[in-house]
Design a protein around this motif. Structure first.
Motif, PDB file in Angstrom:
ATOM      1  N   ALA A 103      -8.090 -12.023  14.323  1.00  0.00           N
ATOM      2  CA  ALA A 103      -6.851 -11.999  13.540  1.00  0.00           C
ATOM      3  C   ALA A 103      -7.055 -11.214  12.240  1.00  0.00           C
ATOM      4  O   ALA A 103      -6.198 -10.420  11.840  1.00  0.00           O
ATOM      5  CB  ALA A 103      -6.372 -13.421  13.254  1.00  0.00           C
ATOM      6  N   VAL A 104      -8.205 -11.414  11.595  1.00  0.00           N
ATOM      7  CA  VAL A 104      -8.526 -10.658  10.372  1.00  0.00           C
ATOM      8  C   VAL A 104      -8.643  -9.169  10.700  1.00  0.00           C
ATOM      9  O   VAL A 104      -8.108  -8.317   9.970  1.00  0.00           O
ATOM     10  CB  VAL A 104      -9.827 -11.197   9.729  1.00  0.00           C
ATOM     11  N   ALA A 105      -9.318  -8.845  11.790  1.00  0.00           N
ATOM     12  CA  ALA A 105      -9.455  -7.441  12.190  1.00  0.00           C
ATOM     13  C   ALA A 105      -8.090  -6.827  12.484  1.00  0.00           C
ATOM     14  O   ALA A 105      -7.831  -5.668  12.128  1.00  0.00           O
ATOM     15  CB  ALA A 105     -10.363  -7.336  13.414  1.00  0.00           C
ATOM     16  N   PHE A 106      -7.203  -7.594  13.101  1.00  0.00           N
ATOM     17  CA  PHE A 106      -5.859  -7.103  13.405  1.00  0.00           C
ATOM     18  C   PHE A 106      -5.081  -6.807  12.126  1.00  0.00           C
ATOM     19  O   PHE A 106      -4.446  -5.758  12.008  1.00  0.00           O
ATOM     20  CB  PHE A 106      -5.108  -8.123  14.267  1.00  0.00           C
ATOM     21  N   VAL A 107      -5.152  -7.722  11.169  1.00  0.00           N
ATOM     22  CA  VAL A 107      -4.462  -7.498   9.891  1.00  0.00           C
ATOM     23  C   VAL A 107      -5.002  -6.232   9.232  1.00  0.00           C
ATOM     24  O   VAL A 107      -4.237  -5.405   8.732  1.00  0.00           O
ATOM     25  CB  VAL A 107      -4.613  -8.725   8.958  1.00  0.00           C
ATOM     26  N   PHE A 108      -6.320  -6.057   9.243  1.00  0.00           N
ATOM     27  CA  PHE A 108      -6.914  -4.848   8.682  1.00  0.00           C
ATOM     28  C   PHE A 108      -6.431  -3.606   9.435  1.00  0.00           C
ATOM     29  O   PHE A 108      -6.100  -2.593   8.830  1.00  0.00           O
ATOM     30  CB  PHE A 108      -8.449  -4.935   8.735  1.00  0.00           C
ATOM     31  N   ALA A 109      -6.380  -3.695  10.772  1.00  0.00           N
ATOM     32  CA  ALA A 109      -5.990  -2.539  11.584  1.00  0.00           C
ATOM     33  C   ALA A 109      -4.542  -2.122  11.349  1.00  0.00           C
ATOM     34  O   ALA A 109      -4.216  -0.942  11.459  1.00  0.00           O
ATOM     35  CB  ALA A 109      -6.208  -2.834  13.060  1.00  0.00           C
ATOM     36  N   ILE A 110      -3.667  -3.079  11.030  1.00  0.00           N
ATOM     37  CA  ILE A 110      -2.263  -2.698  10.796  1.00  0.00           C
ATOM     38  C   ILE A 110      -1.960  -2.439   9.328  1.00  0.00           C
ATOM     39  O   ILE A 110      -0.948  -1.820   9.018  1.00  0.00           O
ATOM     40  CB  ILE A 110      -1.275  -3.743  11.359  1.00  0.00           C
ATOM     41  N   ALA A 111      -2.827  -2.898   8.430  1.00  0.00           N
ATOM     42  CA  ALA A 111      -2.538  -2.762   7.001  1.00  0.00           C
ATOM     43  C   ALA A 111      -3.118  -1.498   6.381  1.00  0.00           C
ATOM     44  O   ALA A 111      -2.651  -1.063   5.326  1.00  0.00           O
ATOM     45  CB  ALA A 111      -3.060  -3.987   6.245  1.00  0.00           C
ATOM     46  N   MET A 112      -4.143  -0.935   6.979  1.00  0.00           N
ATOM     47  CA  MET A 112      -4.815   0.226   6.389  1.00  0.00           C
ATOM     48  C   MET A 112      -4.115   1.518   6.788  1.00  0.00           C
ATOM     49  O   MET A 112      -4.051   1.850   7.974  1.00  0.00           O
ATOM     50  CB  MET A 112      -6.279   0.283   6.835  1.00  0.00           C
ATOM     51  N   PRO A 113      -3.599   2.245   5.806  1.00  0.00           N
ATOM     52  CA  PRO A 113      -2.961   3.528   6.125  1.00  0.00           C
ATOM     53  C   PRO A 113      -3.993   4.497   6.706  1.00  0.00           C
ATOM     54  O   PRO A 113      -5.169   4.425   6.405  1.00  0.00           O
ATOM     55  CB  PRO A 113      -2.445   4.032   4.776  1.00  0.00           C
ATOM     56  N   GLY A 114      -3.520   5.362   7.568  1.00  0.00           N
ATOM     57  CA  GLY A 114      -4.400   6.350   8.174  1.00  0.00           C
ATOM     58  C   GLY A 114      -4.967   5.900   9.506  1.00  0.00           C
ATOM     59  O   GLY A 114      -5.502   6.716  10.256  1.00  0.00           O
ATOM     60  N   ARG A 115      -4.863   4.617   9.822  1.00  0.00           N
ATOM     61  CA  ARG A 115      -5.333   4.128  11.115  1.00  0.00           C
ATOM     62  C   ARG A 115      -4.220   4.352  12.143  1.00  0.00           C
ATOM     63  O   ARG A 115      -3.064   4.592  11.805  1.00  0.00           O
ATOM     64  CB  ARG A 115      -5.743   2.661  11.029  1.00  0.00           C
ATOM     65  N   ALA A 116      -4.564   4.262  13.412  1.00  0.00           N
ATOM     66  CA  ALA A 116      -3.621   4.606  14.483  1.00  0.00           C
ATOM     67  C   ALA A 116      -2.423   3.650  14.549  1.00  0.00           C
ATOM     68  O   ALA A 116      -1.293   4.099  14.757  1.00  0.00           O
ATOM     69  CB  ALA A 116      -4.356   4.623  15.823  1.00  0.00           C
ATOM     70  N   ILE A 117      -2.639   2.363  14.381  1.00  0.00           N
ATOM     71  CA  ILE A 117      -1.533   1.409  14.548  1.00  0.00           C
ATOM     72  C   ILE A 117      -0.462   1.560  13.463  1.00  0.00           C
ATOM     73  O   ILE A 117       0.723   1.610  13.783  1.00  0.00           O
ATOM     74  CB  ILE A 117      -2.059  -0.037  14.654  1.00  0.00           C
ATOM     75  N   PRO A 118      -0.834   1.654  12.163  1.00  0.00           N
ATOM     76  CA  PRO A 118       0.232   1.845  11.168  1.00  0.00           C
ATOM     77  C   PRO A 118       1.016   3.137  11.393  1.00  0.00           C
ATOM     78  O   PRO A 118       2.232   3.171  11.172  1.00  0.00           O
ATOM     79  CB  PRO A 118      -0.522   1.906   9.833  1.00  0.00           C
TER      80      PRO A 118
END
Length: 169
Positions: A103-118
């Motif tokens: 869950a923490v990794a998911f929040v990081f993956a969607i919150a960090m600009p420049g990553r694929a999911i955001p």
């Protein structure tokens, strides 16, 4: 935008699957055949998410998320071993801890600009919502199928061979 490839897509879908199954596993009161079967599916998806992450790198470098993946491989394994040994306290701690980690990794993956999911959420939110909905629907269908399949009586002399029977360690 980071290139979406089969590895990244399957990694994200498996991660969503793990996130969707987690509440079913944690909040259900009964620890039965359904719990075991869903747990094996959850653990397999969790292993896939963790191992596949080592081939998803940014600019050729690992991040703290890769360290979390390595740690999670250990905790999921310890959780499975604990379940087999009927050490429920250790099983709960390792599995709930692993769920919190993803869950923490998911929040990081969607919150960090420049990553694929955001970027996907910004450019094509409909696709992201559709895929997330399909994953949740798949989890519900699996759960309902297991629930309905468990109500059929076993004929005399037949063994009830479920997925969890064949996956026993």
């Amino acid at each position: 935008m980071e290139h979406w490839n089969a590895l990244l897509v399957t990694h994200v879908i498996a991660a969503l699957f793990v996130l969707a199954i987690g509440p079913f596993q944690i909040l259900r009161r009964r620890r039965d055949r359904i719990h075991r079967t869903m747990g094996y599916l959850w653990a397999a998806a969790m292993y896939y998410v963790c191992f596949s992450s080592f081939w998803i790198v940014t600019a050729g470098h690992f991040t703290w998320l890769h360290g979390l993946s390595a740690f999670t491989i250990v905790t999921v394994t310890l959780g499975l071993v604990s379940a087999v040994r009927r050490n429920i306290r250790s099983h709960l701690g390792n599995m709930i801890g692993s769920y919190i980690g993803i869950a923490v990794a998911f929040v990081f993956a969607i919150a960090m600009p420049g990553r694929a999911i955001p970027q996907l959420l910004a450019e094509d939110p409909g696709t992201a919502a559709f895929v997330a909905g399909l994953v949740v629907l798949a989890v519900v269908v699996i759960f309902v199928s297991l629930k309905r399949g468990g109500s059929a009586p076993v004929r005399h002399g037949e063994r009830n061979r479920t997925l969890s029977h064949f996956l026993r360690v």
